[in-house]
Design a protein around this motif. Sequence first.
Motif, short mmCIF file in Angstrom:
data_model
loop_
_atom_site.label_atom_id
_atom_site.label_comp_id
_atom_site.label_asym_id
_atom_site.label_seq_id
_atom_site.Cartn_x
_atom_site.Cartn_y
_atom_site.Cartn_z
N PRO A 196 0.83 -1.22 0.00
CA PRO A 196 0.00 0.00 0.00
C PRO A 196 0.86 1.26 0.00
O PRO A 196 1.74 1.44 0.84
CB PRO A 196 -0.80 -0.14 1.30
CG PRO A 196 0.04 -1.00 2.19
CD PRO A 196 0.79 -1.94 1.29
N VAL A 197 0.59 2.11 -0.97
CA VAL A 197 1.31 3.38 -1.09
C VAL A 197 0.29 4.46 -1.44
O VAL A 197 -0.33 4.40 -2.51
CB VAL A 197 2.41 3.33 -2.16
CG1 VAL A 197 3.09 4.70 -2.29
CG2 VAL A 197 3.42 2.24 -1.84
N GLY A 198 0.11 5.41 -0.55
CA GLY A 198 -0.80 6.53 -0.83
C GLY A 198 -2.23 6.09 -1.13
O GLY A 198 -2.87 6.65 -2.01
N GLY A 199 -2.69 5.09 -0.42
CA GLY A 199 -4.06 4.64 -0.60
C GLY A 199 -4.25 3.66 -1.75
O GLY A 199 -5.38 3.20 -1.98
N ARG A 200 -3.21 3.34 -2.48
CA ARG A 200 -3.30 2.38 -3.58
C ARG A 200 -2.27 1.27 -3.37
O ARG A 200 -1.25 1.47 -2.72
CB ARG A 200 -3.05 3.06 -4.93
CG ARG A 200 -4.02 4.20 -5.25
CD ARG A 200 -3.79 4.74 -6.65
NE ARG A 200 -4.13 3.74 -7.66
CZ ARG A 200 -3.92 3.91 -8.96
NH1 ARG A 200 -3.38 5.05 -9.40
NH2 ARG A 200 -4.24 2.98 -9.83
N TRP A 201 -2.55 0.13 -3.93
CA TRP A 201 -1.63 -1.00 -3.82
C TRP A 201 -0.82 -1.06 -5.12
O TRP A 201 -1.31 -1.41 -6.17
CB TRP A 201 -2.41 -2.30 -3.61
CG TRP A 201 -2.98 -2.37 -2.22
CD1 TRP A 201 -4.04 -1.67 -1.74
CD2 TRP A 201 -2.48 -3.16 -1.15
NE1 TRP A 201 -4.26 -1.97 -0.42
CE2 TRP A 201 -3.31 -2.89 -0.02
CE3 TRP A 201 -1.43 -4.06 -0.99
CZ2 TRP A 201 -3.12 -3.51 1.21
CZ3 TRP A 201 -1.24 -4.68 0.24
CH2 TRP A 201 -2.07 -4.40 1.31
N ARG A 202 0.48 -0.72 -4.95
CA ARG A 202 1.36 -0.60 -6.10
C ARG A 202 2.45 -1.67 -6.06
O ARG A 202 2.76 -2.22 -5.00
CB ARG A 202 1.98 0.80 -6.16
CG ARG A 202 0.96 1.93 -6.24
CD ARG A 202 1.63 3.28 -6.36
NE ARG A 202 2.38 3.39 -7.60
CZ ARG A 202 1.84 3.79 -8.76
NH1 ARG A 202 0.55 4.14 -8.82
NH2 ARG A 202 2.58 3.88 -9.84
N ALA A 203 3.03 -1.96 -7.21
CA ALA A 203 4.08 -2.97 -7.32
C ALA A 203 5.32 -2.52 -6.55
O ALA A 203 5.83 -1.42 -6.76
CB ALA A 203 4.42 -3.23 -8.78
N PHE A 204 5.80 -3.37 -5.67
CA PHE A 204 6.99 -3.07 -4.88
C PHE A 204 8.19 -3.91 -5.36
O PHE A 204 9.29 -3.39 -5.54
CB PHE A 204 6.71 -3.34 -3.40
CG PHE A 204 7.93 -3.24 -2.53
CD1 PHE A 204 8.59 -2.02 -2.40
CD2 PHE A 204 8.44 -4.34 -1.86
CE1 PHE A 204 9.72 -1.91 -1.61
CE2 PHE A 204 9.56 -4.24 -1.06
CZ PHE A 204 10.21 -3.02 -0.93
N ALA A 205 7.96 -5.21 -5.57
CA ALA A 205 9.02 -6.10 -6.04
C ALA A 205 8.43 -7.04 -7.08
O ALA A 205 7.33 -7.55 -6.89
CB ALA A 205 9.62 -6.90 -4.88
N GLN A 206 9.16 -7.26 -8.17
CA GLN A 206 8.67 -8.10 -9.26
C GLN A 206 9.71 -9.15 -9.63
O GLN A 206 10.91 -8.90 -9.59
CB GLN A 206 8.32 -7.27 -10.50
CG GLN A 206 7.10 -6.38 -10.31
CD GLN A 206 6.75 -5.63 -11.59
OE1 GLN A 206 7.60 -5.01 -12.20
NE2 GLN A 206 5.48 -5.70 -11.98
N GLY A 207 9.20 -10.34 -9.98
CA GLY A 207 10.08 -11.41 -10.43
C GLY A 207 10.67 -11.13 -11.79
O GLY A 207 10.23 -10.22 -12.50
N PRO A 208 11.66 -11.91 -12.21
CA PRO A 208 12.33 -11.66 -13.49
C PRO A 208 11.39 -11.71 -14.69
O PRO A 208 11.65 -11.05 -15.71
CB PRO A 208 13.37 -12.79 -13.57
CG PRO A 208 13.58 -13.22 -12.15
CD PRO A 208 12.27 -13.02 -11.46
#
Length: 314
Positions: A196-208
């Motif tokens: 959660p970032v600023g009220g939205r759920w955003r990508a933090f870590a992604q696989g290759p």
Amino acid sequence: MNVRKWLRISIELAIMIGMIVAIDVKWAGGTAFAAVNPNPLWLPVLVMALAYGSGVGLIAAGVATCYWIAVPHAAMALDDSPFHYLLSRSLPPLMWVAASVAIGELTYVRLRRIASLERLHARAMDDLTAATSAFRLASENAHALNIRIAMDEVGVGRAIEAAAGLFDDDRTRVPAVLARLIAMDAQAEDFTVYTPVGGRWRAFAQGPAAADRPDHLPQPLVDAVLAVAQALIVNDPAHGALLAETGVFALPVRDARGGACGILMFHHLPPERFSRRGIIDLDAVAGRLGMLMTAIGAADHHPRLRIATTSNAA
């Protein structure tokens, strides 16, 4: 017996009887070999009884008897005994019938024994095939296990090496390090961790393999994932259609207090990962991820990682 087999038997019997009759008419005077001992009419009786049993042997004996009776025999002499004369004429057919029954029954016993041995052979071959398959599977599993053990030994060192990056002063490395650890733990590459970032759920870590995946989750999907106790699967009739737009398998990531600090979304998985064992394993991955994020301060109150999260999402 089927029609084809009966036809073959009839042809064989007709050929043998025909050849004997032709020889008898041409060279023995058409007397049914009355003066020949042993009588050649024994041949079809013995062959049929030995090959096919008493039933076919009796048929051969009947045909031979009919020919024996049909041909003219020498008249009884005045000084002959009627009993001796009748016995000499009746004895060959009686012997043919008795021999066809006796030999035919022995043939049935032999055929049943052969059939029993064939069934035992077929069962033994099936058991051998099953044992061979089981041995091959066990060998393959043992080989795969040895490889997995060897890889795990190497993987432990790589995991320790990767985990050291979580505490690097450069917090922008945290997402990449975290993705590497998840890939090693889950044995998958197409996944995204949303926070959660600023009220939205955003990508933090992604696989290759997740470079082109969505960078944020719709709120209805977030609510559905956080509402379940374990995993949300694409074949779930309640939320499967909603999940299919983003991935196939989603798990809530909870911190030590039980609060949701992230969502682990797998965008693609092989079918075997949807088994009960596969679901349990991936749920364990989410649990370890939650403890890891708690340990490195991934909750919203940790200022250093929050800065890293915000900078990565931007």
